[in-house]
Design a protein around this motif. Structure first.
Motif, PDB file in Angstrom:
ATOM      1  N   ASP A 100       0.843  -1.191   0.000  1.00 52.72           N
ATOM      2  CA  ASP A 100       0.000   0.000   0.000  1.00 52.72           C
ATOM      3  C   ASP A 100       0.888   1.254   0.000  1.00 52.72           C
ATOM      4  O   ASP A 100       0.673   2.193  -0.772  1.00 52.72           O
ATOM      5  CB  ASP A 100      -0.891  -0.046   1.258  1.00 52.72           C
ATOM      6  CG  ASP A 100      -2.062   0.896   1.145  1.00 52.72           C
ATOM      7  OD1 ASP A 100      -2.540   1.088   0.018  1.00 52.72           O
ATOM      8  OD2 ASP A 100      -2.468   1.456   2.175  1.00 52.72           O
TER       9      ASP A 100
ATOM     10  N   ALA B  32       2.604   1.656  -3.350  1.00 57.49           N
ATOM     11  CA  ALA B  32       1.665   2.165  -4.361  1.00 57.49           C
ATOM     12  C   ALA B  32       1.542   3.678  -4.243  1.00 57.49           C
ATOM     13  O   ALA B  32       1.622   4.399  -5.240  1.00 57.49           O
ATOM     14  CB  ALA B  32       0.302   1.501  -4.194  1.00 57.49           C
TER      15      ALA B  32
ATOM     16  N   GLY C 276      -2.053   3.819 -13.603  1.00 56.16           N
ATOM     17  CA  GLY C 276      -2.460   3.286 -14.906  1.00 56.16           C
ATOM     18  C   GLY C 276      -1.338   3.342 -15.932  1.00 56.16           C
ATOM     19  O   GLY C 276      -1.396   2.672 -16.965  1.00 56.16           O
TER      20      GLY C 276
ATOM     21  N   ARG D  64      -3.932  -5.690  -6.286  1.00 55.20           N
ATOM     22  CA  ARG D  64      -5.175  -4.940  -6.026  1.00 55.20           C
ATOM     23  C   ARG D  64      -4.854  -3.525  -5.552  1.00 55.20           C
ATOM     24  O   ARG D  64      -5.442  -2.556  -5.995  1.00 55.20           O
ATOM     25  CB  ARG D  64      -6.023  -5.660  -4.971  1.00 55.20           C
ATOM     26  CG  ARG D  64      -6.930  -6.735  -5.571  1.00 55.20           C
ATOM     27  CD  ARG D  64      -8.004  -7.168  -4.588  1.00 55.20           C
ATOM     28  NE  ARG D  64      -7.469  -7.758  -3.378  1.00 55.20           N
ATOM     29  CZ  ARG D  64      -7.119  -9.033  -3.247  1.00 55.20           C
ATOM     30  NH1 ARG D  64      -7.237  -9.853  -4.268  1.00 55.20           N
ATOM     31  NH2 ARG D  64      -6.639  -9.490  -2.112  1.00 55.20           N
ATOM     32  N   LYS D  65      -3.852  -3.411  -4.628  1.00 63.40           N
ATOM     33  CA  LYS D  65      -3.471  -2.084  -4.109  1.00 63.40           C
ATOM     34  C   LYS D  65      -2.992  -1.180  -5.252  1.00 63.40           C
ATOM     35  O   LYS D  65      -3.185   0.028  -5.225  1.00 63.40           O
ATOM     36  CB  LYS D  65      -2.313  -2.189  -3.108  1.00 63.40           C
ATOM     37  CG  LYS D  65      -2.602  -3.068  -1.919  1.00 63.40           C
ATOM     38  CD  LYS D  65      -3.131  -2.263  -0.767  1.00 63.40           C
ATOM     39  CE  LYS D  65      -3.359  -3.153   0.437  1.00 63.40           C
ATOM     40  NZ  LYS D  65      -4.408  -2.637   1.303  1.00 63.40           N
TER      41      LYS D  65
ATOM     42  N   GLU E  98      -3.896  -1.408  -8.327  1.00 62.89           N
ATOM     43  CA  GLU E  98      -4.926  -1.379  -9.376  1.00 62.89           C
ATOM     44  C   GLU E  98      -4.442  -2.046 -10.660  1.00 62.89           C
ATOM     45  O   GLU E  98      -4.733  -1.593 -11.777  1.00 62.89           O
ATOM     46  CB  GLU E  98      -5.362   0.068  -9.662  1.00 62.89           C
ATOM     47  CG  GLU E  98      -5.900   0.797  -8.434  1.00 62.89           C
ATOM     48  CD  GLU E  98      -5.909   2.305  -8.578  1.00 62.89           C
ATOM     49  OE1 GLU E  98      -5.924   2.810  -9.705  1.00 62.89           O
ATOM     50  OE2 GLU E  98      -5.878   2.992  -7.527  1.00 62.89           O
TER      51      GLU E  98
ATOM     52  N   PRO F  13      -4.411  -5.327 -13.126  1.00 58.48           N
ATOM     53  CA  PRO F  13      -5.028  -6.625 -13.404  1.00 58.48           C
ATOM     54  C   PRO F  13      -3.952  -7.712 -13.410  1.00 58.48           C
ATOM     55  O   PRO F  13      -2.799  -7.431 -13.786  1.00 58.48           O
ATOM     56  CB  PRO F  13      -5.632  -6.443 -14.802  1.00 58.48           C
ATOM     57  CG  PRO F  13      -4.933  -5.272 -15.394  1.00 58.48           C
ATOM     58  CD  PRO F  13      -4.426  -4.415 -14.266  1.00 58.48           C
TER      59      PRO F  13
END
Ligand code: UT7
Length: 322
Positions: A226, A229, A241, A261-262, A264, A266
């Motif tokens: 986290d 990120a 992104g 997931r943290k 974002e 895939p």
């Protein structure tokens, strides 16, 4: 501005493979438990005559051939390892001698599983400030030598291997940002207690091997991703992104999925090799990177995020334009 560009990558895995089924024969575990809890299916184990330096040397030779450079081009060698061949000289000096390179700085970095991103961070600073032009950055481990084969909670998790990235100073973007962090208050969550200065307690032989509070490490690892990120968002135009590939330290498939997931990301854009290699500590990221290149996933110009956490507690990341 001077950047550190990735110009060659190589890796090496020992020939001997130990599957979960092999482990079932020697300890009270099951292929099902290991796969469900970790995603690991097999790991490589160094032969008796192999050492961290011999694994690292092979990875370095492959990276040099891939980059098409000669030993005399190299002016910095950093080896990230928790399992050096000897107390001293450093594994980096042993590899330097085997490569017949003379005179350049060669040293080891000890940041456990974050070692490789720490080493990239240091090499990046050398190259950016003109202290070197071409660096060998190696992550190499023989973790099997510090595993307690009577402790099923750790023995099934780790493996041996090595990977190497060659960095070259360039005007073209390479490493865009790199970060190294630590918080020593969590030192006892993951450790080998014995040491040179602390000594070896003959009454407690298990202290010469890896001990881990798995649950606590798991939670800290997820929380750490986290932080990584949030730190990375500040470094990249377009936010998370803008990352094409996430290449995390390979400790546990559940941690990798939580980290994705943290960030974002895939799972199609996450490189995972923990099933094949298990946790190879500082070797896990360069091994995963080489695998992804050989699979044709990573293309020139892609933005990669390498991120790791490990004993210490340490963590760090490298954002790089490949
Ligand atoms: O590079 C950083 C290094 N480390 C890590 O990233 C590891 C982080 N932690 C983890 O990945 C997980 O915590 C583990 C995979 C180590 C453990 O998974 P868990 O879901 O946290 O399991 P647990 O420790 O809560 O243990 C559950 C049960 C226990 O049995 P009881 O007490 O519930 O009866 C363990 O004794 O699983 C048992 N167990 C095993 N069973 C079969 C522990 N190891 C094994 C094993 N085979 N190898």
């Amino acid at each position: 501005m001077t950047y550190a560009r990735f110009i060659g990558i190589g890796s090496y895995l020992p020939e001997k493979v130990l599957t979960n089924k092999d482990l079932e024969k020697v300890m009270n575990t099951s292929d099902e438990w290991i796969r469900e809890r970790t995603g690991i299916m097999r790991r490589h184990i160094a032969a008796d005559n192999e050492t961290t330096s011999s694994l690292g040397l092979e990875a370095a030779k492959r990276a040099m051939s891939n980059a098409d450079i000669e030993p005399e081009d190299i002016d910095l060698i950093i080896v990230a390892t928790t399992t050096p061949d000897q107390v001293f000289p450093s594994t980096a000096c042993l590899i330097q001698h085997q490569l017949k390179i003379k005179g350049c700085a060669a040293f080891d970095v000890q940041a456990v599983c974050s070692g490789f991103v720490y080493a990239l961070d240091i090499a990046n600073r050398f190259l950016q400030t003109g202290g070197a032009t071409t660096a060998l950055v190696i992550g190499a481990e023989t973790l099997s030598r510090i595993l307690n084969w009577e402790d099923r909670s750790t023995a099934v998790l780790f493996g041996d291997g090595a990977g190497c990235v060659i960095l070259k100073a360039s005007d073209e973007p390479g490493i865009l940002s790199s970060h190294s962090h630590a918080d020593g208050q969590y030192a006892d969550l993951l450790q080998v207690r014995s040491g040179i200065s602390a000594g070896y307690n003959e009454a407690k032989p298990a202290e010469a091997f890896i001990e881990m509070n798995g649950n606590a490490v798991f939670k800290r690892a997820v929380a750490t991703f986290d932080k990584i990120a949030r730190e990375t968002v500040a470094d990249i135009d377009g936010g998370l992104g803008g990352i094409d590939w996430f290449i995390p330290h390979q400790a546990n498939m559940r941690i990798i999925k939580a980290a994705a997931r943290k960030l974002e990301m895939p799972m199609e854009r996450v490189i995972a090799t923990v099933d094949m290699h298990a946790n190879t500590s500082s070797a896990s990221i360069p091994l995963a990177l080489d695998y992804a290149l050989q699979e044709g996933k990573i293309k020139q110009g892609d933005i990669l995020l390498l991120a790791a956490f490990g004993g210490g507690f340490t963590w760090g990341s490298t954002l790089v334009k490949y």
